[in-house]
Write an enzyme that holds these catalytic residues in place. Structure first.
Site, PDB file in Angstrom:
ATOM      1  N   LYS A 188       0.850  -1.191   0.000  1.00  0.00           N
ATOM      2  CA  LYS A 188       0.000   0.000   0.000  1.00  0.00           C
ATOM      3  C   LYS A 188       0.883   1.237   0.000  1.00  0.00           C
ATOM      4  O   LYS A 188       1.690   1.440   0.905  1.00  0.00           O
ATOM      5  CB  LYS A 188      -0.905   0.004   1.231  1.00  0.00           C
ATOM      6  CG  LYS A 188      -1.699   1.296   1.420  1.00  0.00           C
ATOM      7  CD  LYS A 188      -2.414   1.311   2.779  1.00  0.00           C
ATOM      8  CE  LYS A 188      -3.047   2.667   3.060  1.00  0.00           C
ATOM      9  NZ  LYS A 188      -3.643   2.733   4.417  1.00  0.00           N
ATOM     10  N   LYS A 207     -10.111  13.629   7.684  1.00  0.00           N
ATOM     11  CA  LYS A 207      -9.562  13.457   9.024  1.00  0.00           C
ATOM     12  C   LYS A 207      -9.565  14.783   9.767  1.00  0.00           C
ATOM     13  O   LYS A 207      -9.694  15.854   9.181  1.00  0.00           O
ATOM     14  CB  LYS A 207      -8.127  12.914   8.933  1.00  0.00           C
ATOM     15  CG  LYS A 207      -8.022  11.516   8.348  1.00  0.00           C
ATOM     16  CD  LYS A 207      -6.575  11.075   8.282  1.00  0.00           C
ATOM     17  CE  LYS A 207      -6.423   9.705   7.632  1.00  0.00           C
ATOM     18  NZ  LYS A 207      -6.969   8.624   8.450  1.00  0.00           N
ATOM     19  N   ASP A 263       1.533   6.821   5.344  1.00  0.00           N
ATOM     20  CA  ASP A 263       0.590   5.803   4.889  1.00  0.00           C
ATOM     21  C   ASP A 263       1.102   5.017   3.683  1.00  0.00           C
ATOM     22  O   ASP A 263       0.383   4.194   3.123  1.00  0.00           O
ATOM     23  CB  ASP A 263      -0.759   6.449   4.559  1.00  0.00           C
ATOM     24  CG  ASP A 263      -1.937   5.546   4.897  1.00  0.00           C
ATOM     25  OD1 ASP A 263      -1.729   4.541   5.598  1.00  0.00           O
ATOM     26  OD2 ASP A 263      -3.054   5.849   4.459  1.00  0.00           O
ATOM     27  N   ASP A 285     -12.241   7.128   3.909  1.00  0.00           N
ATOM     28  CA  ASP A 285     -11.010   6.982   4.690  1.00  0.00           C
ATOM     29  C   ASP A 285     -10.634   5.520   4.885  1.00  0.00           C
ATOM     30  O   ASP A 285      -9.741   5.208   5.670  1.00  0.00           O
ATOM     31  CB  ASP A 285     -11.162   7.688   6.041  1.00  0.00           C
ATOM     32  CG  ASP A 285      -9.821   7.937   6.723  1.00  0.00           C
ATOM     33  OD1 ASP A 285      -8.784   7.889   6.023  1.00  0.00           O
ATOM     34  OD2 ASP A 285      -9.802   8.173   7.949  1.00  0.00           O
ATOM     35  N   GLU A 299      -9.390   3.625   2.362  1.00  0.00           N
ATOM     36  CA  GLU A 299      -8.934   3.603   0.971  1.00  0.00           C
ATOM     37  C   GLU A 299      -7.832   2.587   0.707  1.00  0.00           C
ATOM     38  O   GLU A 299      -7.669   2.110  -0.420  1.00  0.00           O
ATOM     39  CB  GLU A 299      -8.456   5.004   0.554  1.00  0.00           C
ATOM     40  CG  GLU A 299      -7.038   5.377   0.949  1.00  0.00           C
ATOM     41  CD  GLU A 299      -6.793   5.412   2.446  1.00  0.00           C
ATOM     42  OE1 GLU A 299      -5.652   5.155   2.873  1.00  0.00           O
ATOM     43  OE2 GLU A 299      -7.735   5.704   3.208  1.00  0.00           O
ATOM     44  N   ARG A 324      -7.421  -0.515   1.508  1.00  0.00           N
ATOM     45  CA  ARG A 324      -7.898  -1.831   1.073  1.00  0.00           C
ATOM     46  C   ARG A 324      -8.346  -1.811  -0.388  1.00  0.00           C
ATOM     47  O   ARG A 324      -8.302  -2.834  -1.063  1.00  0.00           O
ATOM     48  CB  ARG A 324      -9.041  -2.284   1.996  1.00  0.00           C
ATOM     49  CG  ARG A 324     -10.261  -1.412   1.947  1.00  0.00           C
ATOM     50  CD  ARG A 324     -11.161  -1.588   3.152  1.00  0.00           C
ATOM     51  NE  ARG A 324     -10.519  -1.095   4.366  1.00  0.00           N
ATOM     52  CZ  ARG A 324     -11.076  -1.135   5.573  1.00  0.00           C
ATOM     53  NH1 ARG A 324     -12.293  -1.645   5.736  1.00  0.00           N
ATOM     54  NH2 ARG A 324     -10.448  -0.666   6.627  1.00  0.00           N
TER      55      ARG A 324
END
Length: 536
Positions: A293, A305, A316, A375, A377, A379
């Site tokens: 990811k 957020k 992330d 949020d 995202e 996956r």
């Protein structure tokens, strides 16, 4: 890769100990107490250069512990003329049982103690405690040496822990560039036949480069590490390995059916991308795919957020960064099987083209997903990636790695990544690899029949976020990805959620690189990596 503006600490792993003047090369000797007790002065005499001579030893020199005023230690000291041998730091080691760092010679040679082996769910060599000891024990101003006293089986994990201690990204105006060398040497306590070889050093060098590359990518903010910059990082790794990456980006993703990656990244200025690096040696019989990811920044999208929840979301992309670093290290050491690194890159931005709650995306697998949380995202991009591994690469083993859920820290803590897999043998192997590498993992329940119903939708094949956040949320998030491989998949699927261990404080850890090298070490040409791996 680190630029000229970044911290220029060069790490050099050495199979031999070199004699140094400690004023020129300060030294930290570090290990667990039970192994330090086996250490004799002869083992580290070269670290004192000519500063401690025979006369000093005959006089049983007393050296003051400057870190702990009032305590005197008879360290190094003692040449026993009646038996003609050096003592084994008894006084200094005894002090280490009460104080974590002891000065041996002024402030230039120190000895530090790691905690003893802990519980069965921890790494036996306590590598998580090594970076703070390095930070406290070295001067960080000149070329320096670290001597690690350990078993041969622990050398790789501790070598990787050293790499985590020296991040490369820095944009401070003053003092940003420090060109110095830190040399890491080993004193192996198993027996005289257990030594560090050139091949061991090669594995450590490659792992350290992979870890520091991953840390650099994760530490860099989005205005300096956009999806286009990440693609450049992948191309640089490809150039080093003589591999040309496949890059599908922007509108091409939409045209080719990658609705997950495209839907997440379409609102950003920099285009989303799928990057695939492939190592395909002759005579390979298995195909492994590592899927990462790579959300270079996560605003949360339209489900935005908060002002305190958003800072740090540059991290992330930790899964893709670890996959890229590990791929470099694995291939550079020789890998006998087909190995593919699949990087799913996007910025989850807010804009006129952003995905809305209630939108429905068609994924690369053909499944439709109703968005009930923009949020959630990660996956979505990973689901396209794992299905690409299944359909296009015919992978026998698919592993995905992601900073996927905040719930991971609650479920398995800040040191252990959450492990979800469809095969018990890989669960056992992964848990062992975590302890051997220092990148710890712990299993969470694999029960699709109990948990996947949380994604039920009235208008699409599934929602992208659970209905009940109190029902095994970490497992559910992983199972969303697994659904796009299929519950009937005959191969092995391994999911690692590493949201918390991807960073320590404000710095990335490079979590995942050492884990992957160890878990798949059975396919490596490097003897050290093979010795650490449990074949599945």
């Amino acid at each position: 890769m680190a630029s000229k503006q970044d911290v220029g600490v060069r790490l050099v792993y050495s199979k031999d100990q070199k004699s140094r003047d400690p004023r020129d090369n300060p030294c930290l000797i570090i290990g667990q107490l039970n192994y330090l007790k086996l250490l004799g002065y002869d083992n580290v005499v070269g670290k004192f250069g000519d500063r401690v001579d025979q006369k000093d030893l005959d006089q049983f020199e007393l050296i003051e512990m400057t870190n702990y005023p009032g305590l005197l230690a008879a360290v190094i000291v003692a040449f026993t003329t009646n038996i003609g041998d050096y003592w084994t730091f008894f006084e200094g080691i005894d002090l280490c049982s009460r104080c974590s760092i002891v000065n041996l010679w002024l402030n230039y040679v120190k000895i530090a103690v790691l905690p003893p082996a802990g519980s069965r769910h921890n790494s036996p060599c306590s590598p998580h405690f090594l970076p703070p000891l390095i930070n406290r024990g070295l001067l960080h101003s000149d070329d320096e040496d670290i001597v690690i006293v350990c078993r041969k089986a622990d050398a790789f994990a501790l070598a990787c822990a050293v790499a985590r201690s020296y991040p490369t990204f820095n944009r401070k105006y003053r003092g940003a560039t420090v060109n110095r060398t830190v040399t890491i040497e080993f004193c192996i306590t198993d027996d005289r036949s257990a030594v560090i070889t050139s091949e061991d050093v090669s594995a450590m060098d490659a792992a350290a480069r992979g870890i520091r590359t991953a840390c650099y990518i994760v530490d860099a903010p989005c205005n300096m590490m956009q999806t286009t910059d990440f693609v450049k990082e992948a191309r640089q790794i490809g150039d080093l390995l003589n591999i040309k990456p496949l890059v599908i980006e922007g509108e091409d993703l939409d045209a080719k059916g990658f609705g997950g990656i495209y839907g997440v990244g379409k609102a950003a200025n920099a285009p989303p991308a799928l990057v695939v690096l492939s190592h395909t040696p002759r005579n390979a019989t298995k195909t492994f795919a590592w899927v990462g990811k790579g959300i270079v920044y996560d605003t949360g999208g339209l489900c935005i957020k908060t002002k305190t929840g958003m800072p740090g979301m540059k991290r992330d992309c930790g899964g893709a960064a670890a996959i890229l670093g590990a791929f470099y290290a694995a291939v550079s050491q020789g890998f006998s099987q087909n190995l593919h690194a699949i990087l799913c890159l996007a910025e989850n931005a807010v804009g006129p083209n952003a995905t809305r709650p209630d939108d429905i995306h068609t994924m690369y697998s053909g499944y439709t997903v109703e968005i009930n949380n923009t949020d959630a995202e990660g996956r979505l991009v990973l689901s396209d990636g794992v299905h690409y591994a299944l359909r296009n690469l015919k992978a026998d083993v698919i592993l995905d790695m992601a900073t996927l859920t905040g719930a991971q820290a609650i479920a398995t803590g800040i040191y252990h990544g959450a492990l979800l897999t469809n095969q018990e043998s890989w669960e056992t192997a992964a848990t062992m690899a975590g302890r051997a590498s220092g990148d710890l993992v712990h299993p969470v329940p694999y029960a699709p029949e109990l948990h996947f119903p949380e994604f039920g939708s009235a208008v699409a094949d599934m929602l992208n976020s659970v209905l009940n956040r109190g029902n095994a949320q970490v497992s559910c998030a992983g199972l969303f990805i697994g659904k796009h491989i299929g519950w009937d998949y005959k191969g092995a699927w391994i999911h690692i959620d590493m949201a918390a261990p991807a960073h320590s404080g404000e710095r990335a850890t490079g979590y995942g690189v050492a884990f992957l090298l160890t878990l798949f070490g059975f396919a490596s040409h490097n003897p050290l990596l093979r010795s650490l791996s449990k074949r599945v």
